[in-house]
Design a protein around this motif. Structure first.
Motif, PDB file in Angstrom:
ATOM      1  N   LYS A   1       0.849  -1.185   0.000  1.00 20.16           N
ATOM      2  CA  LYS A   1       0.000   0.000   0.000  1.00 20.16           C
ATOM      3  C   LYS A   1       0.890   1.243   0.000  1.00 20.16           C
ATOM      4  CE  LYS A   1      -4.038  -2.024   2.291  1.00 20.16           C
ATOM      5  NZ  LYS A   1      -4.872  -1.935   1.077  1.00 20.16           N
ATOM      6  N   VAL A   2       0.613   2.160  -0.910  1.00 18.97           N
ATOM      7  CA  VAL A   2       1.443   3.360  -1.042  1.00 18.97           C
ATOM      8  C   VAL A   2       0.558   4.596  -0.990  1.00 18.97           C
ATOM      9  CG1 VAL A   2       3.072   4.620  -2.501  1.00 18.97           C
ATOM     10  CG2 VAL A   2       3.114   2.114  -2.460  1.00 18.97           C
ATOM     11  N   LYS A   3       0.898   5.519  -0.095  1.00 17.21           N
ATOM     12  CA  LYS A   3       0.206   6.797  -0.019  1.00 17.21           C
ATOM     13  C   LYS A   3       1.009   7.857  -0.753  1.00 17.21           C
ATOM     14  CE  LYS A   3      -2.188   6.206   4.407  1.00 17.21           C
ATOM     15  NZ  LYS A   3      -2.374   6.778   5.775  1.00 17.21           N
ATOM     16  N   SER A   4       0.297   8.761  -1.420  1.00 20.70           N
ATOM     17  CA  SER A   4       0.970   9.910  -2.007  1.00 20.70           C
ATOM     18  C   SER A   4       1.576  10.746  -0.888  1.00 20.70           C
ATOM     19  CB  SER A   4      -0.022  10.747  -2.819  1.00 20.70           C
ATOM     20  OG  SER A   4      -0.434  10.051  -3.984  1.00 20.70           O
ATOM     21  N   LEU A   5       2.584  11.556  -1.227  1.00 19.05           N
ATOM     22  CA  LEU A   5       3.275  12.338  -0.211  1.00 19.05           C
ATOM     23  C   LEU A   5       2.498  13.567   0.244  1.00 19.05           C
ATOM     24  CD1 LEU A   5       6.973  12.086  -1.403  1.00 19.05           C
ATOM     25  CD2 LEU A   5       5.761  10.708   0.288  1.00 19.05           C
ATOM     26  N   SER A   6       1.388  13.849  -0.420  1.00 19.42           N
ATOM     27  CA  SER A   6       0.456  14.879   0.030  1.00 19.42           C
ATOM     28  C   SER A   6      -0.949  14.291  -0.049  1.00 19.42           C
ATOM     29  CB  SER A   6       0.533  16.135  -0.855  1.00 19.42           C
ATOM     30  OG  SER A   6       1.798  16.743  -0.767  1.00 19.42           O
ATOM     31  N   GLU A   7      -1.798  14.676   0.871  1.00 21.50           N
ATOM     32  CA  GLU A   7      -3.163  14.153   0.852  1.00 21.50           C
ATOM     33  C   GLU A   7      -3.962  14.706  -0.309  1.00 21.50           C
ATOM     34  OE1 GLU A   7      -5.049  14.817   4.572  1.00 21.50           O
ATOM     35  OE2 GLU A   7      -3.735  13.427   5.677  1.00 21.50           O
ATOM     36  N   GLY A   8      -3.670  15.945  -0.695  1.00 21.42           N
ATOM     37  CA  GLY A   8      -4.424  16.551  -1.777  1.00 21.42           C
ATOM     38  C   GLY A   8      -3.790  17.839  -2.237  1.00 21.42           C
ATOM     39  N   SER A   9      -4.412  18.448  -3.238  1.00 23.76           N
ATOM     40  CA  SER A   9      -3.889  19.691  -3.800  1.00 23.76           C
ATOM     41  C   SER A   9      -5.064  20.595  -4.156  1.00 23.76           C
ATOM     42  CB  SER A   9      -3.053  19.390  -5.045  1.00 23.76           C
ATOM     43  OG  SER A   9      -2.604  20.579  -5.659  1.00 23.76           O
TER      44      SER A   9
ATOM     45  N   ALA B   1      -9.172  28.005  -9.651  1.00 21.26           N
ATOM     46  CA  ALA B   1     -10.298  27.249 -10.185  1.00 21.26           C
ATOM     47  C   ALA B   1     -11.302  26.871  -9.103  1.00 21.26           C
ATOM     48  CB  ALA B   1      -9.791  25.980 -10.873  1.00 21.26           C
ATOM     49  N   GLY B   2     -10.886  26.999  -7.839  1.00 22.39           N
ATOM     50  CA  GLY B   2     -11.773  26.645  -6.745  1.00 22.39           C
ATOM     51  C   GLY B   2     -12.000  25.150  -6.625  1.00 22.39           C
ATOM     52  N   THR B   3     -10.993  24.353  -6.994  1.00 28.42           N
ATOM     53  CA  THR B   3     -11.126  22.894  -6.954  1.00 28.42           C
ATOM     54  C   THR B   3     -10.076  22.285  -6.032  1.00 28.42           C
ATOM     55  OG1 THR B   3      -9.656  22.636  -8.882  1.00 28.42           O
ATOM     56  CG2 THR B   3     -12.027  22.796  -9.307  1.00 28.42           C
ATOM     57  N   LYS B   4     -10.381  21.082  -5.565  1.00 26.05           N
ATOM     58  CA  LYS B   4      -9.432  20.354  -4.725  1.00 26.05           C
ATOM     59  C   LYS B   4      -9.344  18.918  -5.216  1.00 26.05           C
ATOM     60  CE  LYS B   4      -8.272  19.032   0.006  1.00 26.05           C
ATOM     61  NZ  LYS B   4      -8.583  19.174   1.450  1.00 26.05           N
ATOM     62  N   THR B   5      -8.122  18.429  -5.343  1.00 25.00           N
ATOM     63  CA  THR B   5      -7.883  17.051  -5.752  1.00 25.00           C
ATOM     64  C   THR B   5      -7.385  16.267  -4.554  1.00 25.00           C
ATOM     65  OG1 THR B   5      -7.267  17.776  -7.987  1.00 25.00           O
ATOM     66  CG2 THR B   5      -6.611  15.560  -7.338  1.00 25.00           C
TER      67      THR B   5
ATOM     68  N   GLN C   1       0.874  18.421 -12.810  1.00 22.76           N
ATOM     69  CA  GLN C   1      -0.010  17.477 -13.495  1.00 22.76           C
ATOM     70  C   GLN C   1      -1.275  17.142 -12.702  1.00 22.76           C
ATOM     71  OE1 GLN C   1       3.362  15.944 -12.743  1.00 22.76           O
ATOM     72  NE2 GLN C   1       4.127  17.409 -14.258  1.00 22.76           N
ATOM     73  N   THR C   2      -1.522  17.859 -11.618  1.00 20.69           N
ATOM     74  CA  THR C   2      -2.651  17.518 -10.750  1.00 20.69           C
ATOM     75  C   THR C   2      -3.984  17.509 -11.496  1.00 20.69           C
ATOM     76  OG1 THR C   2      -1.516  18.424  -8.818  1.00 20.69           O
ATOM     77  CG2 THR C   2      -3.894  18.189  -8.661  1.00 20.69           C
ATOM     78  N   SER C   3      -4.166  18.420 -12.421  1.00 18.68           N
ATOM     79  CA  SER C   3      -5.453  18.501 -13.129  1.00 18.68           C
ATOM     80  C   SER C   3      -5.728  17.265 -13.977  1.00 18.68           C
ATOM     81  CB  SER C   3      -5.486  19.755 -14.012  1.00 18.68           C
ATOM     82  OG  SER C   3      -4.474  19.695 -15.013  1.00 18.68           O
ATOM     83  N   TYR C   4      -4.701  16.459 -14.251  1.00 16.46           N
ATOM     84  CA  TYR C   4      -4.870  15.245 -15.052  1.00 16.46           C
ATOM     85  C   TYR C   4      -5.090  13.996 -14.186  1.00 16.46           C
ATOM     86  CZ  TYR C   4      -3.119  17.659 -19.252  1.00 16.46           C
ATOM     87  OH  TYR C   4      -2.943  18.502 -20.322  1.00 16.46           O
ATOM     88  N   TYR C   5      -5.153  14.176 -12.875  1.00 13.89           N
ATOM     89  CA  TYR C   5      -5.151  13.031 -11.964  1.00 13.89           C
ATOM     90  C   TYR C   5      -6.234  11.999 -12.295  1.00 13.89           C
ATOM     91  CZ  TYR C   5      -5.378  10.454  -7.518  1.00 13.89           C
ATOM     92  OH  TYR C   5      -5.402   9.465  -6.571  1.00 13.89           O
ATOM     93  N   GLU C   6      -7.473  12.423 -12.431  1.00 13.75           N
ATOM     94  CA  GLU C   6      -8.566  11.479 -12.691  1.00 13.75           C
ATOM     95  C   GLU C   6      -8.401  10.776 -14.027  1.00 13.75           C
ATOM     96  OE1 GLU C   6     -10.727  10.531 -10.555  1.00 13.75           O
ATOM     97  OE2 GLU C   6     -10.174  11.988  -9.002  1.00 13.75           O
ATOM     98  N   GLU C   7      -7.945  11.496 -15.038  1.00 18.15           N
ATOM     99  CA  GLU C   7      -7.741  10.880 -16.353  1.00 18.15           C
ATOM    100  C   GLU C   7      -6.600   9.866 -16.328  1.00 18.15           C
ATOM    101  OE1 GLU C   7      -8.627  14.095 -19.704  1.00 18.15           O
ATOM    102  OE2 GLU C   7      -7.617  14.993 -17.960  1.00 18.15           O
ATOM    103  N   LEU C   8      -5.553  10.170 -15.570  1.00 20.59           N
ATOM    104  CA  LEU C   8      -4.431   9.239 -15.468  1.00 20.59           C
ATOM    105  C   LEU C   8      -4.847   7.955 -14.750  1.00 20.59           C
ATOM    106  CD1 LEU C   8      -1.582  11.758 -14.568  1.00 20.59           C
ATOM    107  CD2 LEU C   8      -1.850  10.520 -16.726  1.00 20.59           C
ATOM    108  N   LYS C   9      -5.762   8.081 -13.782  1.00 19.66           N
ATOM    109  CA  LYS C   9      -6.229   6.893 -13.075  1.00 19.66           C
ATOM    110  C   LYS C   9      -7.002   5.941 -13.983  1.00 19.66           C
ATOM    111  CE  LYS C   9      -8.421   8.578  -9.559  1.00 19.66           C
ATOM    112  NZ  LYS C   9      -9.241   8.476  -8.331  1.00 19.66           N
ATOM    113  N   GLU C  10      -7.528   6.455 -15.090  1.00 22.16           N
ATOM    114  CA  GLU C  10      -8.207   5.589 -16.050  1.00 22.16           C
ATOM    115  C   GLU C  10      -7.206   4.730 -16.822  1.00 22.16           C
ATOM    116  OE1 GLU C  10     -10.668   7.998 -18.531  1.00 22.16           O
ATOM    117  OE2 GLU C  10     -11.832   8.810 -16.848  1.00 22.16           O
ATOM    118  N   ILE C  11      -5.954   5.187 -16.877  1.00 20.45           N
ATOM    119  CA  ILE C  11      -4.889   4.421 -17.546  1.00 20.45           C
ATOM    120  C   ILE C  11      -4.362   3.348 -16.594  1.00 20.45           C
ATOM    121  CG2 ILE C  11      -2.585   4.570 -18.569  1.00 20.45           C
ATOM    122  CD1 ILE C  11      -3.320   7.450 -19.414  1.00 20.45           C
TER     123      ILE C  11
END
Length: 341
Positions: free
Chosen positions: A47-55, A60-64, A150-160
């Protein structure tokens, strides 16, 4: 696991079992064991956690939010979209890089990485901020490593692949954050011994720079970009606060507007601050002579830093585009030591 990997592991085991007769073969067997991947030692699934919980993207008023991933086996095909992390993987001796954001060879990547990773055998998956998702998918990665750009691409990258790991540390201690990144890579790829060596080298270099910095009254970090300069102090949101907080330089001013790219800091402002040491980071990645022609104007020539020969020109590739790599950080520190002899 792929068929060829099973055959390779079986062959290695057979060799090791038949190599116990002499002291020499025992040493070889021991060395082979140390090189065995984390998969063979039972570390996977991991199990690997990212080094930050989010960004957060304030504009844009968004949080990943970055999800924990489970690596079923050690990644053999790796796409890394952060030059600093690519540098760390390379320094650790990790193999299997199949994609980098080289931008047609125009990416501001350190030369030692360009020579190795910009070629026809490794997919060019776009630039640091504009990814080619089709090229990433075609590379068939087992894991993708990203950072802030590359944070804005996170969801699209997860599809790969679901194995998308954010490697930008949110540790407020800059050096500790780098060490944290090295540990993450070492844990995944079974490179703990090499990581220990690299971390010790970095910590020793930091100590050298701190000793040097202690000998100066103050300093100012500024960034050059298209004939203008930005200033940075030691504030919590200052991009280069670590030069003061971790490298030991005392800030010439603490009254600079906080922003990731610094403030609009005129040459007159630099003169008003009048630092003993002026550290110039080149965002344009231009020749030093060209930058000097703009920086060392009639105003800057009145500063203490100019008069005492303490204007330090810093490599923009390492300082702006590939920070946090274990090799590039050592190079950054050595650059300061070389310039402030």
């Amino acid at each position: 696991m792929k068929k060829w990997s099973i055959l390779a592991a079986t062959a290695a085991l057979t060799f090791m079992l038949g190599a116990c007769g002499t002291e020499e073969t025992e040493e070889k067997s021991s060395a082979k064991t140390e090189e065995t991947s984390a998969e063979s030692t039972g570390a996977f699934p991991m199990k690997v956690k990212s080094l930050s919980e989010g960004s957060e993207d304030e504009e844009a008023g968004t949080k990943t939010v970055f999800e924990e991933v489970t690596l079923e086996e050690q990644p053999e095909r790796i796409v890394t979209l952060d030059y600093g992390f690519l540098d760390t993987l390379d320094a650790l001796g990790v193999e299997g890089i199949v994609g980098v954001a080289s931008n047609g060879g125009k990416g501001n990547m350190p030369e030692h990485l360009k020579e190795k990773y910009v070629n026809d055998d490794i997919a060019d998956v776009g630039s640091l901020k504009e990814l080619n998702l089709e090229a990433i998918a075609a590379a068939e990665p087992d894991a993708i490593f990203i950072s802030g750009r590359q944070t804005s691409y996170y969801e699209e990258l997860k599809e790969i692949t679901p194995n998308v790991i954010f490697v930008g540390s949110d540790n407020t201690d800059y050096i500790a954050g780098i060490l944290e990144t090295v540990d993450l890579a070492a844990d995944i790829f079974g490179k703990e011994d090499k990581a220990k060596e690299l971390k010790e080298e970095l910590e020793a270099k930091v100590a050298e720079v701190k000793e040097k910095a202690a000998g100066y009254e103050n300093a100012l970090v500024a960034m050059y970009n298209n004939k203008s300069v930005s200033g940075f102090d030691d504030g919590k949101d200052s991009r280069f606060a670590y030069v003061y907080n971790d490298f030991g330089f005392k800030p010439a001013t603490t009254d600079i507007e906080t922003a990731s790219h610094g403030s609009d800091f005129s040459y007159e402002s630099v003169l008003n601050v009048d630092p003993e040491v002026l550290l110039i980071i080149d965002r344009t990645v231009n020749s030093e002579d060209a930058i000097k022609a703009d920086i060392e104007n009639d105003i800057i020539k009145k500063t203490r830093a100019y008069k005492e020969g303490k204007i330090v020109y810093l490599d923009g590739v390492n300082w702006y585009f590939s920070s946090n790599g274990i090799t590039t950080e050592v190079e950054k520190l050595q650059e300061i030591l070389d310039e402030l002899k």
